[in-house]
Design a protein around this motif. Structure first.
Motif, PDB file in Angstrom:
ATOM      1  N   LEU A 196       0.808  -1.215   0.000  1.00 52.28           N
ATOM      2  CA  LEU A 196       0.000   0.000   0.000  1.00 52.28           C
ATOM      3  C   LEU A 196       0.844   1.269   0.000  1.00 52.28           C
ATOM      4  O   LEU A 196       0.472   2.280  -0.604  1.00 52.28           O
ATOM      5  N   GLY A 197       1.975   1.207   0.707  1.00 52.15           N
ATOM      6  CA  GLY A 197       2.767   2.426   0.875  1.00 52.15           C
ATOM      7  C   GLY A 197       3.944   2.544  -0.080  1.00 52.15           C
ATOM      8  O   GLY A 197       4.646   3.555  -0.095  1.00 52.15           O
ATOM      9  N   GLY A 198       4.202   1.521  -0.875  1.00 57.29           N
ATOM     10  CA  GLY A 198       5.329   1.584  -1.801  1.00 57.29           C
ATOM     11  C   GLY A 198       6.555   0.858  -1.260  1.00 57.29           C
ATOM     12  O   GLY A 198       6.723   0.689  -0.051  1.00 57.29           O
ATOM     13  N   THR A 199       7.419   0.433  -2.137  1.00 53.77           N
ATOM     14  CA  THR A 199       8.617  -0.292  -1.741  1.00 53.77           C
ATOM     15  C   THR A 199       9.649  -0.240  -2.861  1.00 53.77           C
ATOM     16  O   THR A 199       9.402   0.343  -3.937  1.00 53.77           O
ATOM     17  N   THR A 200      10.779  -0.852  -2.629  1.00 53.68           N
ATOM     18  CA  THR A 200      11.838  -0.962  -3.635  1.00 53.68           C
ATOM     19  C   THR A 200      12.301  -2.409  -3.721  1.00 53.68           C
ATOM     20  O   THR A 200      12.553  -3.043  -2.684  1.00 53.68           O
ATOM     21  N   VAL A 201      12.404  -2.915  -4.944  1.00 53.25           N
ATOM     22  CA  VAL A 201      12.872  -4.287  -5.162  1.00 53.25           C
ATOM     23  C   VAL A 201      14.354  -4.227  -5.520  1.00 53.25           C
ATOM     24  O   VAL A 201      14.740  -3.596  -6.518  1.00 53.25           O
ATOM     25  N   ASN A 202      15.173  -4.851  -4.710  1.00 52.96           N
ATOM     26  CA  ASN A 202      16.614  -4.911  -4.970  1.00 52.96           C
ATOM     27  C   ASN A 202      16.983  -6.332  -5.406  1.00 52.96           C
ATOM     28  O   ASN A 202      16.646  -7.307  -4.721  1.00 52.96           O
ATOM     29  N   LEU A 203      17.676  -6.432  -6.518  1.00 50.52           N
ATOM     30  CA  LEU A 203      18.048  -7.759  -7.013  1.00 50.52           C
ATOM     31  C   LEU A 203      19.353  -7.695  -7.802  1.00 50.52           C
ATOM     32  O   LEU A 203      19.821  -6.621  -8.187  1.00 50.52           O
TER      33      LEU A 203
END
Length: 270
Positions: A196-203
């Motif tokens: 809901l609040g947003g995120t970051t995908v690190n890969l």
């Protein structure tokens, strides 16, 4: 009685003409026509092959009983030749072997060395064993099922041609990515708060690069984010790549306190 040498019924000129046209007159013939009369037609493409000569020979049998006359003789020659070539060595089916490759190898390309052992025939016709190292250049973007053929690298046997040796590309499972054609698929779990609040995908990519992909949309269950040109290389389009597709799974909380429920209700309804 006429004296010897005298002509009959006409002058010398007329007698000469009659002798030339008569059946007992001298009629010079071409040697090729004589050959054609005996053999029906010349196998070397010369001489006469008229019906008066070839048919007479075929019907009478000639000196060879008709075994080498006209089309029948040609047929016998071709039949003998085809029967003679039927014993030529045959080539067995290709020998296939899987070549498992990691997604990293199929992404960046690699060189594989394969050691093979096979039987070959020496100059005396004896079977001996030999080893050889084959080099396989795996191209970026190759897919499962791609075949690399090494002609005549199978075992040698008497009266048989060696088979071709074929390596078939197979893909090893990856712990993070799954391949779909030229695209890469990635599963990502996020919390309800992140959804809901947003995120970051690190890969980390297959070639070792670090990617940070911001997610600003509200993530619902089954949401998919497409990152262009971060998939597999496309063999027929050098420099171009497929897409990376990230499919999200939302982790819902299993328990909330009364205060959390109230705050969450106010936030969603406000």
């Amino acid at each position: 009685m006429r004296p010897p040498g005298s002509g009959g019924g006409g002058g010398g000129g007329g007698g000469g003409a009659g002798a030339g046209a008569g059946s007992k007159g001298f009629n010079p013939r071409n040697a090729e026509d004589i050959f054609a009369e005996f053999f029906g037609s010349s196998p070397f493409g010369f001489g006469s092959s008229g019906p008066g000569r070839s048919m007479r020979f075929q019907s009478e049998g000639g000196m060879f009983g008709g075994g080498f006359s006209g089309a029948a003789g040609t047929e016998n020659i071709f039949k003998t030749y085809s029967e003679g070539t039927s014993t030529m060595p045959r080539k067995p089916p290709p020998i296939e072997s899987n070549l498992p490759c990691s997604l990293e190898e199929l992404y960046a390309g690699s060189t594989r060395k394969m050691k093979i052992s096979r039987t070959v025939m020496d100059g005396n016709g004896r079977a001996i064993h030999e080893t050889e190292i084959l080099s396989i250049d795996v191209k970026p973007g190759w897919k499962k099922g791609t075949k690399i053929t090494f002609p005549d690298k199978g075992n040698e046997r008497p009266n048989q041609l060696p088979a071709d040796l074929v390596f078939v590309i197979d893909e090893k499972p990856h712990n993070l990515y799954k391949r779909d054609g030229n695209d890469l698929l990635l599963g990502q779990r996020v919390s309800l708060a992140e959804a809901l609040g947003g995120t970051t995908v690190n890969l980390t990519t297959l070639d070792g690069r670090s990617l940070s992909i911001p997610v600003t949309d509200i993530v619902s269950p089954g949401y998919e984010l497409v990152v262009a040109k971060e998939g597999m290389p496309i063999v027929k389009e050098p420099g171009n790549r497929g897409d990376l597709k990230i499919k999200f799974e939302v982790k819902f909380p299993t328990k909330l306190s009364p205060e959390q429920r109230t705050r969450l209700r106010l936030a969603l309804c406000g």
